[in-house]
Design a protein around this motif. Structure first.
Motif, PDB file in Angstrom:
ATOM      1  N   ALA A  65       0.854  -1.192   0.000  1.00 48.47           N
ATOM      2  CA  ALA A  65       0.000   0.000   0.000  1.00 48.47           C
ATOM      3  C   ALA A  65       0.895   1.250   0.000  1.00 48.47           C
ATOM      4  CB  ALA A  65      -0.908  -0.006   1.229  1.00 48.47           C
ATOM      5  N   PRO A  66       0.580   2.235  -0.847  1.00 48.85           N
ATOM      6  CA  PRO A  66       1.473   3.397  -0.997  1.00 48.85           C
ATOM      7  C   PRO A  66       1.362   4.408   0.142  1.00 48.85           C
ATOM      8  CG  PRO A  66      -0.363   3.586  -2.522  1.00 48.85           C
ATOM      9  CD  PRO A  66      -0.525   2.258  -1.830  1.00 48.85           C
ATOM     10  N   PHE A  67       2.028   4.049   1.255  1.00 53.26           N
ATOM     11  CA  PHE A  67       2.169   4.941   2.405  1.00 53.26           C
ATOM     12  C   PHE A  67       3.655   5.142   2.683  1.00 53.26           C
ATOM     13  CE2 PHE A  67      -2.057   3.244   3.354  1.00 53.26           C
ATOM     14  CZ  PHE A  67      -2.724   4.352   3.843  1.00 53.26           C
ATOM     15  N   TRP A  68       3.996   6.344   3.140  1.00 51.18           N
ATOM     16  CA  TRP A  68       5.389   6.638   3.518  1.00 51.18           C
ATOM     17  C   TRP A  68       5.395   7.392   4.827  1.00 51.18           C
ATOM     18  CZ3 TRP A  68       3.182   7.630  -1.223  1.00 51.18           C
ATOM     19  CH2 TRP A  68       3.543   6.730  -2.225  1.00 51.18           C
ATOM     20  N   LYS A  69       6.302   6.958   5.734  1.00 48.22           N
ATOM     21  CA  LYS A  69       6.388   7.574   7.061  1.00 48.22           C
ATOM     22  C   LYS A  69       7.557   8.554   7.127  1.00 48.22           C
ATOM     23  CE  LYS A  69       4.525   3.649   9.650  1.00 48.22           C
ATOM     24  NZ  LYS A  69       4.921   2.258   9.924  1.00 48.22           N
ATOM     25  N   HIS A  70       7.288   9.726   7.666  1.00 51.86           N
ATOM     26  CA  HIS A  70       8.331  10.729   7.921  1.00 51.86           C
ATOM     27  C   HIS A  70       8.363  10.970   9.420  1.00 51.86           C
ATOM     28  CE1 HIS A  70      10.088  14.817   8.165  1.00 51.86           C
ATOM     29  NE2 HIS A  70      10.829  14.379   7.169  1.00 51.86           N
ATOM     30  N   GLU A  71       9.551  10.780  10.031  1.00 53.11           N
ATOM     31  CA  GLU A  71       9.677  10.904  11.480  1.00 53.11           C
ATOM     32  C   GLU A  71      10.339  12.216  11.867  1.00 53.11           C
ATOM     33  OE1 GLU A  71      10.208   6.160  12.550  1.00 53.11           O
ATOM     34  OE2 GLU A  71      11.990   7.402  12.285  1.00 53.11           O
ATOM     35  N   GLU A  72       9.831  12.824  12.929  1.00 54.12           N
ATOM     36  CA  GLU A  72      10.448  14.029  13.490  1.00 54.12           C
ATOM     37  C   GLU A  72      11.060  13.693  14.840  1.00 54.12           C
ATOM     38  OE1 GLU A  72       7.613  17.289  13.911  1.00 54.12           O
ATOM     39  OE2 GLU A  72       6.494  16.414  12.247  1.00 54.12           O
ATOM     40  N   THR A  73      12.381  13.922  14.969  1.00 57.06           N
ATOM     41  CA  THR A  73      13.048  13.789  16.264  1.00 57.06           C
ATOM     42  C   THR A  73      13.752  15.113  16.555  1.00 57.06           C
ATOM     43  OG1 THR A  73      15.150  13.023  15.350  1.00 57.06           O
ATOM     44  CG2 THR A  73      13.485  11.345  15.810  1.00 57.06           C
ATOM     45  N   GLU A  74      14.451  15.185  17.706  1.00 53.73           N
ATOM     46  CA  GLU A  74      15.168  16.421  18.020  1.00 53.73           C
ATOM     47  C   GLU A  74      16.254  16.713  16.990  1.00 53.73           C
ATOM     48  OE1 GLU A  74      16.492  16.591  22.022  1.00 53.73           O
ATOM     49  OE2 GLU A  74      14.465  16.475  22.828  1.00 53.73           O
ATOM     50  N   ALA A  75      16.763  15.663  16.353  1.00 48.76           N
ATOM     51  CA  ALA A  75      17.813  15.842  15.352  1.00 48.76           C
ATOM     52  C   ALA A  75      17.256  16.340  14.020  1.00 48.76           C
ATOM     53  CB  ALA A  75      18.560  14.525  15.152  1.00 48.76           C
ATOM     54  N   GLY A  76      15.936  16.371  13.868  1.00 47.11           N
ATOM     55  CA  GLY A  76      15.336  16.814  12.609  1.00 47.11           C
ATOM     56  C   GLY A  76      14.396  15.764  12.060  1.00 47.11           C
ATOM     57  N   GLY A  77      14.105  15.873  10.761  1.00 47.80           N
ATOM     58  CA  GLY A  77      13.165  14.942  10.146  1.00 47.80           C
ATOM     59  C   GLY A  77      13.881  13.951   9.244  1.00 47.80           C
ATOM     60  N   ARG A  78      13.304  12.755   9.127  1.00 49.30           N
ATOM     61  CA  ARG A  78      13.865  11.776   8.189  1.00 49.30           C
ATOM     62  C   ARG A  78      12.758  10.864   7.686  1.00 49.30           C
ATOM     63  NH1 ARG A  78      14.222   6.828  10.762  1.00 49.30           N
ATOM     64  NH2 ARG A  78      15.517   5.889   9.164  1.00 49.30           N
ATOM     65  N   TRP A  79      12.905  10.458   6.434  1.00 45.47           N
ATOM     66  CA  TRP A  79      11.970   9.487   5.856  1.00 45.47           C
ATOM     67  C   TRP A  79      12.369   8.095   6.290  1.00 45.47           C
ATOM     68  CZ3 TRP A  79       7.550  10.931   3.727  1.00 45.47           C
ATOM     69  CH2 TRP A  79       7.440  12.254   3.285  1.00 45.47           C
ATOM     70  N   VAL A  80      11.400   7.327   6.755  1.00 50.42           N
ATOM     71  CA  VAL A  80      11.661   5.959   7.188  1.00 50.42           C
ATOM     72  C   VAL A  80      11.987   5.114   5.966  1.00 50.42           C
ATOM     73  CG1 VAL A  80      10.631   3.923   8.284  1.00 50.42           C
ATOM     74  CG2 VAL A  80      10.123   6.225   9.150  1.00 50.42           C
ATOM     75  N   GLU A  81      13.034   4.293   6.098  1.00 48.34           N
ATOM     76  CA  GLU A  81      13.389   3.399   4.991  1.00 48.34           C
ATOM     77  C   GLU A  81      12.666   2.070   5.141  1.00 48.34           C
ATOM     78  OE1 GLU A  81      17.607   2.994   4.401  1.00 48.34           O
ATOM     79  OE2 GLU A  81      17.897   5.146   4.689  1.00 48.34           O
ATOM     80  N   ALA A  82      12.324   1.492   4.001  1.00 44.57           N
ATOM     81  CA  ALA A  82      11.660   0.187   4.014  1.00 44.57           C
ATOM     82  C   ALA A  82      12.591  -0.833   4.650  1.00 44.57           C
ATOM     83  CB  ALA A  82      11.302  -0.228   2.596  1.00 44.57           C
ATOM     84  N   ARG A  83      12.008  -1.749   5.409  1.00 43.84           N
ATOM     85  CA  ARG A  83      12.803  -2.764   6.099  1.00 43.84           C
ATOM     86  C   ARG A  83      12.822  -4.061   5.306  1.00 43.84           C
ATOM     87  NH1 ARG A  83      10.642  -3.249  12.038  1.00 43.84           N
ATOM     88  NH2 ARG A  83      11.949  -5.076  11.783  1.00 43.84           N
ATOM     89  N   VAL A  84      14.007  -4.660   5.258  1.00 42.01           N
ATOM     90  CA  VAL A  84      14.135  -5.951   4.582  1.00 42.01           C
ATOM     91  C   VAL A  84      13.210  -6.969   5.242  1.00 42.01           C
ATOM     92  CG1 VAL A  84      15.724  -7.841   4.072  1.00 42.01           C
ATOM     93  CG2 VAL A  84      16.498  -5.473   3.866  1.00 42.01           C
ATOM     94  N   GLY A  85      13.059  -6.875   6.556  1.00 41.83           N
ATOM     95  CA  GLY A  85      12.190  -7.803   7.289  1.00 41.83           C
ATOM     96  C   GLY A  85      10.745  -7.720   6.845  1.00 41.83           C
ATOM     97  N   ASP A  86      10.317  -6.512   6.442  1.00 40.74           N
ATOM     98  CA  ASP A  86       8.940  -6.360   5.960  1.00 40.74           C
ATOM     99  C   ASP A  86       8.732  -7.118   4.659  1.00 40.74           C
ATOM    100  OD1 ASP A  86       8.283  -4.784   8.109  1.00 40.74           O
ATOM    101  OD2 ASP A  86       8.548  -2.897   7.053  1.00 40.74           O
ATOM    102  N   ASP A  87       9.735  -7.040   3.765  1.00 46.44           N
ATOM    103  CA  ASP A  87       9.640  -7.772   2.502  1.00 46.44           C
ATOM    104  C   ASP A  87       9.598  -9.275   2.765  1.00 46.44           C
ATOM    105  OD1 ASP A  87       9.484  -5.665   0.762  1.00 46.44           O
ATOM    106  OD2 ASP A  87      11.642  -5.524   0.471  1.00 46.44           O
ATOM    107  N   ALA A  88      10.423  -9.719   3.715  1.00 47.17           N
ATOM    108  CA  ALA A  88      10.471 -11.150   4.034  1.00 47.17           C
ATOM    109  C   ALA A  88       9.135 -11.601   4.627  1.00 47.17           C
ATOM    110  CB  ALA A  88      11.614 -11.420   5.011  1.00 47.17           C
TER     111      ALA A  88
END
Lengths: 150, 83
Positions: free
Chosen positions: A119-142
């Motif tokens: 499903a075409p969803f993408w997560k963007h996380e905000e921490t004190e260090a700034g923002g980053r796009w979550v990378e797909a996990r190999v475990g999810d594919d498995a």
């Protein structure tokens, strides 16, 4: 049933609605995904879920149809939120209802595994260090791939 | 042709959506991506590693060999991270 929405949902109400009036159902399995308070070891302030309106609904409906083809389900439900969410917020509800528990458990796990990678969803996380796009996990594919071997 | 960009591809390219008229040599997804790479530094940066770029044409995932036509809606995005 597929719902893609910004607002929160009430799991108890959604599950009650799923089975209402259908007494062939002997078991309901459900999964609720929540926003955790850490991202890569740093405290998470918020997560923003972006999606592709139109394609999201289409892909979720295809995944749901595949589950109903593989298992004898009486009812199924996927609610997936988008927008800005904070730790503890609900992200997703997946529920399946069947005469017997095995089909409900298995199809619920299948739906969760497949929607994570299809499903075409993408997560963007905000921490004190700034923002980053979550990378797909190999475990999810498995996890998704294990359902293609059956 | 309507182009849509999501997640960090949108951030690097600098727009969420645009309508483009690619040249005749753009016939499939692979040639479209090559043409887009040459459109500017943001595109080049976003599309430098095509192993992390997924493509959908008219709401279906497609491989690089899939044909593209002028009326298509083509979306570029990274691997999904929902659920």
């Amino acid at each position: 049933m597929i719902r893609v929405q910004r607002e929160d949902f009430d799991p108890a109400a959604a599950l009650a609605e799923l089975t209402r009036g259908n007494h062939r159902i002997g078991g309901v399995a459900s999964f609720i995904g929540l926003v955790r308070d850490v991202a890569e070891g740093a405290p998470l302030r918020a997560m923003t879920l972006e999606h592709y309106p139109g394609m999201t609904e289409k892909k979720l409906a295809e995944i749901e149809a595949e589950a109903r083809r593989r298992w004898p389900l009486e009812a199924s439900l996927v609610i997936h939120r988008y927008g800005r969410l904070e730790p503890g917020d609900r992200i997703v509800l997946v529920a399946t209802a069947s005469p017997h528990r095995a089909a409900a458990f298995e199809s619920c796990a299948f739906l969760v595994d497949w929607l994570k990678t299809k499903a075409p969803f993408w997560k963007h996380e905000e921490t004190e260090a700034g923002g980053r796009w979550v990378e797909a996990r190999v475990g999810d594919d498995a996890a998704a791939a294990r359902w293609t071997q059956e | 042709m309507k182009l849509l960009y999501f997640a960090w591809l949108r951030a690097r390219i600098g727009t969420a959506e645009e309508t483009l008229d690619p040249p005749p040599e753009v016939t499939d997804v692979a040639s479209l991506l090559r043409w887009l790479q040459g459109r500017g530094p943001g595109y080049a940066e976003a599309l430098k590693d095509l192993s992390v770029v997924r493509v959908a044409v008219n709401h279906d995932y497609v491989p690089p060999s899939h044909p593209v036509r002028s009326g298509d809606e083509v979306a570029l995005f990274p691997p999904m991270t929902g659920g």
